[in-house]
Design a protein around this motif. Structure first.
Motif, PDB file in Angstrom:
ATOM      1  N   ASN A  91      -8.627   6.618   6.458  1.00 19.02           N
ATOM      2  CA  ASN A  91      -8.601   7.271   5.147  1.00 19.02           C
ATOM      3  C   ASN A  91      -7.173   7.582   4.716  1.00 19.02           C
ATOM      4  O   ASN A  91      -6.819   7.415   3.547  1.00 19.02           O
ATOM      5  CB  ASN A  91      -9.441   8.543   5.164  1.00 19.02           C
ATOM      6  CG  ASN A  91     -10.932   8.236   5.226  1.00 19.02           C
ATOM      7  OD1 ASN A  91     -11.354   7.153   4.831  1.00 19.02           O
ATOM      8  ND2 ASN A  91     -11.719   9.169   5.739  1.00 19.02           N
ATOM      9  N   SER A  92      -6.359   7.995   5.647  1.00 15.37           N
ATOM     10  CA  SER A  92      -4.965   8.270   5.340  1.00 15.37           C
ATOM     11  C   SER A  92      -4.244   6.993   4.909  1.00 15.37           C
ATOM     12  O   SER A  92      -3.461   6.992   3.963  1.00 15.37           O
ATOM     13  CB  SER A  92      -4.284   8.866   6.572  1.00 15.37           C
ATOM     14  OG  SER A  92      -2.914   9.013   6.355  1.00 15.37           O
ATOM     15  N   PHE A  93      -4.520   5.910   5.562  1.00 16.64           N
ATOM     16  CA  PHE A  93      -3.928   4.619   5.209  1.00 16.64           C
ATOM     17  C   PHE A  93      -4.356   4.195   3.806  1.00 16.64           C
ATOM     18  O   PHE A  93      -3.553   3.728   3.008  1.00 16.64           O
ATOM     19  CB  PHE A  93      -4.334   3.561   6.253  1.00 16.64           C
ATOM     20  CG  PHE A  93      -3.867   2.182   5.942  1.00 16.64           C
ATOM     21  CD1 PHE A  93      -2.519   1.852   5.993  1.00 16.64           C
ATOM     22  CD2 PHE A  93      -4.769   1.178   5.586  1.00 16.64           C
ATOM     23  CE1 PHE A  93      -2.086   0.570   5.707  1.00 16.64           C
ATOM     24  CE2 PHE A  93      -4.343  -0.087   5.299  1.00 16.64           C
ATOM     25  CZ  PHE A  93      -2.998  -0.398   5.362  1.00 16.64           C
ATOM     26  N   LEU A  94      -5.655   4.361   3.495  1.00 11.80           N
ATOM     27  CA  LEU A  94      -6.145   4.026   2.160  1.00 11.80           C
ATOM     28  C   LEU A  94      -5.484   4.888   1.088  1.00 11.80           C
ATOM     29  O   LEU A  94      -5.137   4.394   0.019  1.00 11.80           O
ATOM     30  CB  LEU A  94      -7.663   4.174   2.084  1.00 11.80           C
ATOM     31  CG  LEU A  94      -8.487   3.069   2.753  1.00 11.80           C
ATOM     32  CD1 LEU A  94      -9.977   3.345   2.616  1.00 11.80           C
ATOM     33  CD2 LEU A  94      -8.164   1.707   2.177  1.00 11.80           C
ATOM     34  N   ASP A  95      -5.336   6.183   1.392  1.00 10.74           N
ATOM     35  CA  ASP A  95      -4.663   7.066   0.437  1.00 10.74           C
ATOM     36  C   ASP A  95      -3.242   6.593   0.169  1.00 10.74           C
ATOM     37  O   ASP A  95      -2.768   6.600  -0.972  1.00 10.74           O
ATOM     38  CB  ASP A  95      -4.643   8.517   0.952  1.00 10.74           C
ATOM     39  CG  ASP A  95      -5.998   9.193   0.835  1.00 10.74           C
ATOM     40  OD1 ASP A  95      -6.831   8.702   0.034  1.00 10.74           O
ATOM     41  OD2 ASP A  95      -6.218  10.203   1.532  1.00 10.74           O
ATOM     42  N   THR A  96      -2.570   6.166   1.219  1.00 13.61           N
ATOM     43  CA  THR A  96      -1.201   5.681   1.075  1.00 13.61           C
ATOM     44  C   THR A  96      -1.169   4.420   0.222  1.00 13.61           C
ATOM     45  O   THR A  96      -0.312   4.272  -0.660  1.00 13.61           O
ATOM     46  CB  THR A  96      -0.578   5.414   2.445  1.00 13.61           C
ATOM     47  OG1 THR A  96      -0.652   6.586   3.234  1.00 13.61           O
ATOM     48  CG2 THR A  96       0.867   4.980   2.334  1.00 13.61           C
ATOM     49  N   LEU A  97      -2.074   3.500   0.500  1.00 10.37           N
ATOM     50  CA  LEU A  97      -2.091   2.247  -0.241  1.00 10.37           C
ATOM     51  C   LEU A  97      -2.516   2.420  -1.690  1.00 10.37           C
ATOM     52  O   LEU A  97      -1.884   1.864  -2.595  1.00 10.37           O
ATOM     53  CB  LEU A  97      -3.074   1.252   0.419  1.00 10.37           C
ATOM     54  CG  LEU A  97      -2.612   0.539   1.678  1.00 10.37           C
ATOM     55  CD1 LEU A  97      -3.725  -0.351   2.219  1.00 10.37           C
ATOM     56  CD2 LEU A  97      -1.397  -0.312   1.409  1.00 10.37           C
ATOM     57  N   LEU A  98      -3.569   3.164  -1.892  1.00 15.24           N
ATOM     58  CA  LEU A  98      -4.133   3.266  -3.229  1.00 15.24           C
ATOM     59  C   LEU A  98      -3.427   4.309  -4.112  1.00 15.24           C
ATOM     60  O   LEU A  98      -3.295   4.098  -5.312  1.00 15.24           O
ATOM     61  CB  LEU A  98      -5.623   3.560  -3.143  1.00 15.24           C
ATOM     62  CG  LEU A  98      -6.467   2.492  -2.423  1.00 15.24           C
ATOM     63  CD1 LEU A  98      -7.901   2.955  -2.283  1.00 15.24           C
ATOM     64  CD2 LEU A  98      -6.398   1.163  -3.155  1.00 15.24           C
ATOM     65  N   PHE A  99      -3.070   5.405  -3.514  1.00 16.92           N
ATOM     66  CA  PHE A  99      -2.571   6.514  -4.331  1.00 16.92           C
ATOM     67  C   PHE A  99      -1.111   6.844  -4.042  1.00 16.92           C
ATOM     68  O   PHE A  99      -0.561   7.750  -4.677  1.00 16.92           O
ATOM     69  CB  PHE A  99      -3.443   7.742  -4.121  1.00 16.92           C
ATOM     70  CG  PHE A  99      -4.895   7.466  -4.388  1.00 16.92           C
ATOM     71  CD1 PHE A  99      -5.346   7.130  -5.650  1.00 16.92           C
ATOM     72  CD2 PHE A  99      -5.842   7.511  -3.353  1.00 16.92           C
ATOM     73  CE1 PHE A  99      -6.676   6.866  -5.897  1.00 16.92           C
ATOM     74  CE2 PHE A  99      -7.169   7.268  -3.589  1.00 16.92           C
ATOM     75  CZ  PHE A  99      -7.619   6.932  -4.874  1.00 16.92           C
ATOM     76  N   GLY A 100      -0.509   6.202  -3.119  1.00 24.04           N
ATOM     77  CA  GLY A 100       0.885   6.435  -2.802  1.00 24.04           C
ATOM     78  C   GLY A 100       1.149   7.782  -2.186  1.00 24.04           C
ATOM     79  O   GLY A 100       2.232   8.346  -2.313  1.00 24.04           O
ATOM     80  N   LYS A 101       0.186   8.345  -1.520  1.00 27.06           N
ATOM     81  CA  LYS A 101       0.339   9.677  -0.909  1.00 27.06           C
ATOM     82  C   LYS A 101       0.986   9.594   0.439  1.00 27.06           C
ATOM     83  O   LYS A 101       0.905   8.817   1.243  1.00 27.06           O
ATOM     84  CB  LYS A 101      -1.011  10.378  -0.757  1.00 27.06           C
ATOM     85  CG  LYS A 101      -1.613  10.733  -2.074  1.00 27.06           C
ATOM     86  CD  LYS A 101      -2.909  11.458  -1.816  1.00 27.06           C
ATOM     87  CE  LYS A 101      -3.612  11.825  -3.088  1.00 27.06           C
ATOM     88  NZ  LYS A 101      -4.833  12.505  -2.870  1.00 27.06           N
TER      89      LYS A 101
END
Length: 101
Positions: A91-101
């Protein structure tokens, strides 16, 4: 008359020779035809035998490849199902990819 008899005799001999030659040609043609038929039959039998062997080898190879494929897929499924899942990292990886978090 002697010349006529000699000529007639020579003509008779020539006819006999032509008849012998014709018979020899017919015999030779019959022998060649028979040999050709036998050769074609032998070739056909050998060809069919070779085709059957090749088809059997093909079927065997297909079966082996299919079995190997199925085994590999089962092993892959086992590994993927038994692999540990790190949901929070994912989930953290997806947040980074999708939302730049």
């Amino acid at each position: 008359m002697v010349e006529t008899d000699v000529i007639n005799h020579l003509i008779d001999i020539e006819r006999e020779a032509a008849d012998v030659l014709f018979e020899a040609q017919e015999k030779a043609e019959a022998i060649v035809k028979g040999a050709k038929g036998e050769a074609e039959a032998d070739f056909k039998a050998g060809y069919e035998s070779a085709v059957k062997e090749c088809e059997a080898a093909y079927e065997k190879s297909c079966s082996q490849i299919s079995d190997e494929y199925n085994n590999l897929m089962r092993e892959y499924e086992k590994k993927t199902k038994s692999a540990p899942k790190d949901v929070s990292s994912f989930n953290s990886f997806l947040d980074t990819l999708l939302f730049g978090k």
